[in-house]
Design a protein around this motif. Structure first.
Motif, mmCIF file in Angstrom:
data_model
loop_
_atom_site.group_PDB
_atom_site.id
_atom_site.type_symbol
_atom_site.label_atom_id
_atom_site.label_comp_id
_atom_site.label_asym_id
_atom_site.label_seq_id
_atom_site.Cartn_x
_atom_site.Cartn_y
_atom_site.Cartn_z
ATOM 1 N N ASP A 398 -11.942 19.567 -47.395
ATOM 2 C CA ASP A 398 -12.186 18.600 -48.472
ATOM 3 C C ASP A 398 -11.308 17.380 -48.201
ATOM 4 O O ASP A 398 -10.186 17.520 -47.704
ATOM 5 N N HIS A 399 -11.803 16.211 -48.574
ATOM 6 C CA HIS A 399 -10.988 15.003 -48.426
ATOM 7 C C HIS A 399 -11.056 14.160 -49.698
ATOM 8 O O HIS A 399 -12.149 13.716 -50.068
ATOM 9 N N PRO A 400 -9.934 13.915 -50.333
ATOM 10 C CA PRO A 400 -9.929 12.961 -51.456
ATOM 11 C C PRO A 400 -10.005 11.527 -50.912
ATOM 12 O O PRO A 400 -9.031 11.002 -50.390
ATOM 13 N N CYS A 453 -8.073 9.051 -46.641
ATOM 14 C CA CYS A 453 -7.933 10.327 -47.339
ATOM 15 C C CYS A 453 -6.566 10.352 -47.980
ATOM 16 O O CYS A 453 -5.567 9.974 -47.367
ATOM 17 N N ILE A 455 -4.948 13.026 -48.804
ATOM 18 C CA ILE A 455 -4.073 14.029 -48.193
ATOM 19 C C ILE A 455 -3.355 13.221 -47.127
ATOM 20 O O ILE A 455 -3.944 12.812 -46.126
ATOM 21 N N HIS A 458 -3.632 13.766 -43.553
ATOM 22 C CA HIS A 458 -4.935 13.447 -42.973
ATOM 23 C C HIS A 458 -5.031 11.957 -42.650
ATOM 24 O O HIS A 458 -5.602 11.579 -41.627
ATOM 25 N N LEU A 463 -7.587 9.569 -40.648
ATOM 26 C CA LEU A 463 -8.614 9.430 -41.671
ATOM 27 C C LEU A 463 -8.338 8.200 -42.535
ATOM 28 O O LEU A 463 -8.001 8.307 -43.712
#
Ligand code: C2O
Ligand code: CU
Length: 471
Positions: A398-400, A453, A455, A458, A463
């Motif tokens: 999952d990526h916020p 992202c 995170i 990440h 990202l």
């Protein structure tokens, strides 16, 4: 303001602000009666400017002064979370920032529509060196729950404790008596599982100690029967919080960019991903003296299976994040209004070309549109345009997804209209192997704007990308 006695982990780093959380409408306290939360109230930044429409604060980042468990921690004003900055919509915010850390840093104003040169990122400003200072100045354009944190070596600096709320109130622009405002900053700390290992970084490192306003498992007194308006911020570097208040329904009334147009359907659980905010209305039911647990459930965010329980079977048990001790209430108060706000729906022109952001994974890290972070061409936009971003997550994580400087609305792929209830977002979880269509309107603040992202490990692994906005 006095220093909380240090009894357990991190307690020294929290300063108790005597007044508790601010109230934004004069009738709120009367409608909801006494409640406490003073046990975990955050320090408040002092406004040193007497003018009504200017909030001017001094803010120094420095190591937390405690030889014990906060060894290695840093905080704004030496506290974790840092002091709450409060303003009203339309105010000018001036922050005289001083860097008392042994390394360079910046401040990013997460979610705020600031001018590009106030965004605190590398393309906008040189990092403030140790001993250096910088004045941030911008207008608070939107009401909502925001936060601030470094955008230089942020995976490390945020984890060390550099994060704090920024709340923009708009008492005239919202319904009265939404509940007693309570600010809750969720984060984690401590030596991370997998620190330094490639798998640990790729998963996104989490600290094992879960914190609410810098405290582990605090117990707070709360008036039963009185509506609470929680403003929640997830300031953790990687941890997702899947929240439950035992035996109670949560009604989400606000998100990243202020109130929703209408309350969302009541729910047992609320997921809050790193960077994201929520406003939640809830009424605590029970007898005086009852203890209600606020729990964090395990959320499988798609990472490698080593974040599953040690025995490899099933999910780890939920963790009690804090306890609410029910006290005598003020009771009653009007029902939650059915409509919270008139919120403009972004209309996407029929001819608009989708901008595609494809998130992928390679041995060395994450890629965007098949190229390592930072090497792919900037996306382009023009001031005044409304664009449609098609964001696709081709990875097993999952990526916020977070966009700087602009809010977006999630759009239904069929109708190309925002899904109800309409809200303004700046951070949206993209589950593993999923996609989302986002409408973004670019107002007149040209420059290079990041998306990444949240995170933070990440983002460091590639990202992240840029939108080049021109006139
Ligand atoms: Cu809160 Cu670029 O992030
Ligand atoms: Cu991610």
């Amino acid at each position: 303001m006095d220093v909380h006695p240090s009894r357990h982990l991190l307690s020294l780093v929290g300063l108790i602000a005597g007044a508790g959380c601010g109230t934004s409408a004069p009738d709120e306290t009367a409608a909801t009666g006494p409640a406490s939360y003073d046990e975990i109230a955050l320090a408040e930044a002092e406004d040193v400017d007497p003018q009504a429409a200017v909030v001017e604060v001094r803010l120094r980042a420095r190591p937390v002064a405690d030889g014990g468990n906060s060894e290695g921690m840093w905080g704004y004003e030496g506290v974790v979370p840092g002091p709450v900055i409060r303003g009203r919509r339309g105010d000018t915010l001036v922050v005289h920032f001083e860097n008392g850390l042994p390394e360079a840093t910046t401040i990013h104003w997460h979610g705020l529509r600031v001018p590009n040169d106030m965004d605190g990122v590398a393309v906008a400003q040189a990092p403030v060196p140790p001993g250096g200072s910088f004045t941030y100045r911008f207008e608070l354009l939107d009401a909502g729950t925001f936060w601030y944190h470094p955008h230089h070596l942020s995976a490390d600096q945020v984890e060390r404790g550099l994060y704090a709320p920024l709340v923009v109130e708009d008492p005239a622009g919202e319904p009265a008596a939404l509940g007693r405002p309570v600010l809750l900053v969720l984060s984690d700390a401590g030596p991370e599982a997998g620190r330094g290992t490639d798998a640990g970084v790729r998963n996104g490192r989490e600290g094992p100690r879960l914190l609410v306003n810098g405290r582990e498992q605090p117990t707070v007194a709360v008036a039963r029967g009185a509506r609470q308006r929680w403003r929640l911020i997830n300031a953790a570097r990687s941890r997702f919080f899947l929240l439950e208040v035992a035996g109670h329904a949560l009604v989400r009334i606000g998100g990243d960019g202020g109130l929703l147009e209408a309350p969302a359907a009541p729910s047992d659980r609320l997921l809050l991903v790193p960077g994201e905010r929520a406003e939640v209305a809830l009424v605590l039911q029970g007898a005086v003296g009852d203890r209600v647990a606020v729990r964090a459930h395990h959320y499988h965010r798609g990472a490698d299976r080593d974040d599953v329980g040690a025995d490899g079977f099933g999910d780890p048990a939920p963790v009690d994040l804090m306890y609410l001790r029910l006290a005598e209430g003020g009771g009653g108060g009007p029902d939650l209004p059915g409509r919270l706000r008139n919120l403009e729906e972004l209309t996407v022109p029929a001819a608009v070309v989708e901008q595609s952001i494809r998130i992928g994974e390679r041995a060395q890290g994450f890629v965007i549109n098949e190229q390592p972070g930072g090497t792919h061409p900037h996306l382009r936009a023009r001031v005044g345009e409304t664009q449609l971003f098609s964001v696709t997550n081709h990875t097993r994580f999952d990526h916020p997804f977070h966009l700087h400087g602009f809010f977006f609305q999630r759009v239904d792929p069929q109708t190309r209209r925002p899904a109800a209830p309409v809200e303004w977002k700046d951070t949206l979880n993209l589950p593993a192997l999923s996609s989302a269509l986002l409408a973004v309107r670019f107002d007149d603040r040209p420059g290079l704007w990041m998306f990444h992202c949240h995170i933070l490990d990440h983002a460091d692994l590639g990202l992240m990308g840029m939108i080049e906005l021109t006139r």
